[in-house]
Design a protein around this motif. Structure first.
Motif, PDB file in Angstrom:
ATOM      1  N   LEU A  97      41.763  78.534  54.677  1.00  0.00           N
ATOM      2  CA  LEU A  97      42.856  77.615  54.972  1.00  0.00           C
ATOM      3  C   LEU A  97      42.303  76.231  55.250  1.00  0.00           C
ATOM      4  CD1 LEU A  97      45.082  79.694  57.427  1.00  0.00           C
ATOM      5  CD2 LEU A  97      45.561  79.193  55.035  1.00  0.00           C
ATOM      6  N   ARG A  98      43.090  75.231  54.886  1.00  0.00           N
ATOM      7  CA  ARG A  98      42.709  73.877  55.252  1.00  0.00           C
ATOM      8  C   ARG A  98      43.885  73.218  55.946  1.00  0.00           C
ATOM      9  NH1 ARG A  98      42.593  71.098  49.234  1.00  0.00           N
ATOM     10  NH2 ARG A  98      44.826  71.218  48.808  1.00  0.00           N
ATOM     11  N   GLY A  99      43.587  72.363  56.890  1.00  0.00           N
ATOM     12  CA  GLY A  99      44.644  71.660  57.603  1.00  0.00           C
ATOM     13  C   GLY A  99      45.244  70.563  56.748  1.00  0.00           C
ATOM     14  N   GLY A 100      46.312  69.972  57.249  1.00  0.00           N
ATOM     15  CA  GLY A 100      46.981  68.911  56.517  1.00  0.00           C
ATOM     16  C   GLY A 100      48.383  68.726  57.032  1.00  0.00           C
ATOM     17  N   GLY A 101      49.278  68.420  56.129  1.00  0.00           N
ATOM     18  CA  GLY A 101      50.664  68.203  56.508  1.00  0.00           C
ATOM     19  C   GLY A 101      50.861  66.812  57.073  1.00  0.00           C
ATOM     20  N   GLY A 102      51.993  66.651  57.733  1.00  0.00           N
ATOM     21  CA  GLY A 102      52.286  65.352  58.298  1.00  0.00           C
ATOM     22  C   GLY A 102      52.591  64.321  57.240  1.00  0.00           C
ATOM     23  N   VAL A 103      53.520  64.624  56.355  1.00  0.00           N
ATOM     24  CA  VAL A 103      53.938  63.668  55.325  1.00  0.00           C
ATOM     25  C   VAL A 103      55.465  63.583  55.324  1.00  0.00           C
ATOM     26  CG1 VAL A 103      51.910  63.766  53.838  1.00  0.00           C
ATOM     27  CG2 VAL A 103      53.662  65.514  53.619  1.00  0.00           C
ATOM     28  N   SER A 104      56.039  63.354  56.486  1.00  0.00           N
ATOM     29  CA  SER A 104      57.492  63.238  56.613  1.00  0.00           C
ATOM     30  C   SER A 104      57.998  62.037  55.828  1.00  0.00           C
ATOM     31  CB  SER A 104      57.888  63.100  58.084  1.00  0.00           C
ATOM     32  OG  SER A 104      57.538  64.258  58.813  1.00  0.00           O
ATOM     33  N   ARG A 105      59.215  62.180  55.284  1.00  0.00           N
ATOM     34  CA  ARG A 105      59.796  61.124  54.460  1.00  0.00           C
ATOM     35  C   ARG A 105      61.297  61.030  54.729  1.00  0.00           C
ATOM     36  NH1 ARG A 105      55.085  60.552  53.695  1.00  0.00           N
ATOM     37  NH2 ARG A 105      53.982  60.124  51.739  1.00  0.00           N
ATOM     38  N   ILE A 106      61.869  59.859  54.421  1.00  0.00           N
ATOM     39  CA  ILE A 106      63.309  59.669  54.434  1.00  0.00           C
ATOM     40  C   ILE A 106      63.676  58.939  53.146  1.00  0.00           C
ATOM     41  CG2 ILE A 106      65.297  58.663  55.619  1.00  0.00           C
ATOM     42  CD1 ILE A 106      63.698  58.805  58.227  1.00  0.00           C
ATOM     43  N   PHE A 107      64.590  59.532  52.370  1.00  0.00           N
ATOM     44  CA  PHE A 107      64.951  59.000  51.061  1.00  0.00           C
ATOM     45  C   PHE A 107      66.428  58.635  51.002  1.00  0.00           C
ATOM     46  CE2 PHE A 107      61.489  62.077  50.300  1.00  0.00           C
ATOM     47  CZ  PHE A 107      60.546  61.235  49.731  1.00  0.00           C
ATOM     48  N   GLY A 108      66.728  57.632  50.190  1.00  0.00           N
ATOM     49  CA  GLY A 108      68.104  57.290  49.907  1.00  0.00           C
ATOM     50  C   GLY A 108      68.622  58.104  48.738  1.00  0.00           C
ATOM     51  N   PRO A 109      69.938  57.993  48.436  1.00  0.00           N
ATOM     52  CA  PRO A 109      70.534  58.783  47.350  1.00  0.00           C
ATOM     53  C   PRO A 109      69.891  58.551  45.983  1.00  0.00           C
ATOM     54  CG  PRO A 109      72.242  57.871  48.758  1.00  0.00           C
ATOM     55  CD  PRO A 109      70.961  57.235  49.183  1.00  0.00           C
ATOM     56  N   GLY A 110      69.250  57.401  45.780  1.00  0.00           N
ATOM     57  CA  GLY A 110      68.566  57.148  44.522  1.00  0.00           C
ATOM     58  C   GLY A 110      67.144  57.644  44.490  1.00  0.00           C
ATOM     59  N   GLY A 111      66.681  58.247  45.584  1.00  0.00           N
ATOM     60  CA  GLY A 111      65.323  58.765  45.642  1.00  0.00           C
ATOM     61  C   GLY A 111      64.301  57.776  46.162  1.00  0.00           C
ATOM     62  N   LEU A 112      64.743  56.576  46.556  1.00  0.00           N
ATOM     63  CA  LEU A 112      63.810  55.582  47.071  1.00  0.00           C
ATOM     64  C   LEU A 112      63.563  55.805  48.555  1.00  0.00           C
ATOM     65  CD1 LEU A 112      65.114  52.324  45.339  1.00  0.00           C
ATOM     66  CD2 LEU A 112      63.201  53.793  44.638  1.00  0.00           C
ATOM     67  N   GLU A 113      62.322  55.542  48.991  1.00  0.00           N
ATOM     68  CA  GLU A 113      61.986  55.713  50.401  1.00  0.00           C
ATOM     69  C   GLU A 113      62.652  54.626  51.236  1.00  0.00           C
ATOM     70  OE1 GLU A 113      57.415  57.026  49.783  1.00  0.00           O
ATOM     71  OE2 GLU A 113      58.355  57.453  51.718  1.00  0.00           O
ATOM     72  N   LEU A 114      63.186  55.024  52.365  1.00  0.00           N
ATOM     73  CA  LEU A 114      63.889  54.106  53.243  1.00  0.00           C
ATOM     74  C   LEU A 114      63.058  53.706  54.455  1.00  0.00           C
ATOM     75  CD1 LEU A 114      67.468  55.684  53.218  1.00  0.00           C
ATOM     76  CD2 LEU A 114      66.515  53.910  51.727  1.00  0.00           C
ATOM     77  N   ALA A 115      61.874  54.274  54.587  1.00  0.00           N
ATOM     78  CA  ALA A 115      61.008  53.955  55.725  1.00  0.00           C
ATOM     79  C   ALA A 115      59.554  54.091  55.300  1.00  0.00           C
ATOM     80  CB  ALA A 115      61.310  54.881  56.901  1.00  0.00           C
ATOM     81  N   THR A 116      58.710  53.255  55.856  1.00  0.00           N
ATOM     82  CA  THR A 116      57.278  53.361  55.571  1.00  0.00           C
ATOM     83  C   THR A 116      56.734  54.603  56.248  1.00  0.00           C
ATOM     84  OG1 THR A 116      57.072  50.949  55.501  1.00  0.00           O
ATOM     85  CG2 THR A 116      55.047  52.227  55.804  1.00  0.00           C
ATOM     86  N   PRO A 117      56.139  55.532  55.494  1.00  0.00           N
ATOM     87  CA  PRO A 117      55.672  56.794  56.090  1.00  0.00           C
ATOM     88  C   PRO A 117      54.598  56.561  57.149  1.00  0.00           C
ATOM     89  CG  PRO A 117      55.730  56.930  53.685  1.00  0.00           C
ATOM     90  CD  PRO A 117      55.915  55.482  54.039  1.00  0.00           C
ATOM     91  N   LEU A 118      54.546  57.479  58.087  1.00  0.00           N
ATOM     92  CA  LEU A 118      53.429  57.511  59.007  1.00  0.00           C
ATOM     93  C   LEU A 118      52.181  57.950  58.246  1.00  0.00           C
ATOM     94  CD1 LEU A 118      55.169  59.375  61.986  1.00  0.00           C
ATOM     95  CD2 LEU A 118      54.803  56.908  61.765  1.00  0.00           C
ATOM     96  N   ALA A 119      51.023  57.671  58.800  1.00  0.00           N
ATOM     97  CA  ALA A 119      49.783  58.140  58.184  1.00  0.00           C
ATOM     98  C   ALA A 119      49.769  59.659  58.170  1.00  0.00           C
ATOM     99  CB  ALA A 119      48.578  57.603  58.955  1.00  0.00           C
ATOM    100  N   GLU A 120      49.174  60.237  57.129  1.00  0.00           N
ATOM    101  CA  GLU A 120      49.108  61.693  57.052  1.00  0.00           C
ATOM    102  C   GLU A 120      48.348  62.243  58.252  1.00  0.00           C
ATOM    103  OE1 GLU A 120      47.624  65.238  54.010  1.00  0.00           O
ATOM    104  OE2 GLU A 120      47.893  63.185  53.292  1.00  0.00           O
TER     105      GLU A 120
END
Length: 307
Positions: free
Chosen positions: A240-263
């Motif tokens: 197993l390898r760690g990871g994750g932490g790639v939360s996102r918020i998208f608009g109806p057109g699929g564009l990101e609405l917020a700058t993601p936090l660092a992974e």
């Protein structure tokens, strides 16, 4: 309401420690509300954490963790979920949270949607993946879509977003806000990208575009230190390898609405959604705390509520 401020949680769960996990959840609810969020969304099975040991080959590991997991799972009408609901009511914020739901000797992958009055709607994941079914039970194929003061909100967990039939049923419900709760993206070493963060993030984008809905996609952080495991048969190969932490918020057109936090960074991702068109329609059945099911026509969305 045309403007809705939302928050997606990106954090490491308090693995197999339910009491600490509830305190952590309440802390994030407070922080989201203090940031003026009207809705905060947590990852899939955030309480008490996703059972990553399923990827391991050792039967001993599985038996040990399964007993601990069962002991730290929640009941739908238990004090832990009520404490989360009280925090939502106290802060006047809607909360969506994934949790392991204990019912007798079975455990379900469940999602709860809690409104500002502390009312709880719960749905169980109907078709866990083959690996997930080594821990979790299957359930009725119900949906969680609910009319709220913020608009029409729906919730799905993880791999449910890869089921075309389920996506179609959800899109019929005309969601304005959808919560795509992912457990994290720690994967088996040697695997290709089939189950990696790229595909799963793309699934959230596709959902936003196909459903013409805003999508909040909270993802848990899974650190290497906590889950890096070697194969006893081949010590130089990590399982197993760690990871994750790639939360996102998208608009109806699929564009990101917020700058993601660092992974891997823990915190809250905020965005302001523009909810313009009113939606209508109600669900098909509701599972209440007594276990009864009521039906309403027309529509298909399954809503489960308990006070």
């Amino acid at each position: 309401m045309s403007q809705v401020r939302v928050a997606a949680v990106q954090a490491e769960p308090k693995w197999l420690n339910l009491s600490a996990g509830v305190e952590q959840v309440i802390g994030y609810i407070d922080a989201a509300a203090d940031g003026d969020a009207q809705l905060v969304a947590f990852p899939e099975t955030f309480l008490p954490g996703f059972p990553w040991w399923m990827w391991l080959n050792s039967v001993d590991w599985g038996g040990d963790f399964l007993a601990r997991y069962l002991a730290n799972a929640l009941t739908a009408d238990g004090p832990e979920l009520r404490a989360v609901a009280y925090a939502a009511r106290r802060k006047g914020i809607h909360v969506a949270i994934g949790f392991a739901e204990r019912a007798g000797r079975e455990v379900f992958m469940s999602q709860a949607l809690i409104d500002t009055d502390g009312k709880i709607a719960v749905v169980r994941k109907a078709d866990p993946t083959g690996l997930e079914r080594t821990v979790f039970s299957t359930a009725d194929d119900c949906l969680l879509v609910r009319d709220t003061g913020l608009g029409r909100i729906g919730v799905l967990g993880g791999t449910d977003h890869l089921r075309a039939d389920l996506r179609a049923r959800m899109h019929e419900q005309r969601e304005q806000i959808h919560i795509a709760a992912w457990p994290g993206f720690t994967v088996y070493y040697g695997e290709d990208k089939e189950w990696g963060k790229e595909l799963d993030t793309a699934a959230s984008v596709r959902y936003a575009m196909d459903g013409s809905t805003h999508v909040i996609a909270p993802v848990a952080v899974v650190p290497v230190a906590g889950w890096e495991v070697v194969d006893a048969r081949t010590p130089d190969r990590r399982l197993l390898r760690g990871g994750g932490g790639v939360s996102r918020i998208f608009g109806p057109g699929g564009l990101e609405l917020a700058t993601p936090l660092a992974e891997g960074q823990e915190g809250l991702l905020f965005a302001d959604l523009d909810i313009r068109s009113p939606r209508s329609g109600l669900g098909e059945c509701a599972r209440v705390s007594s276990g009864r099911v009521s039906r309403r026509d027309p529509g298909r969305a399954v809503v489960a509520e308990s006070a």
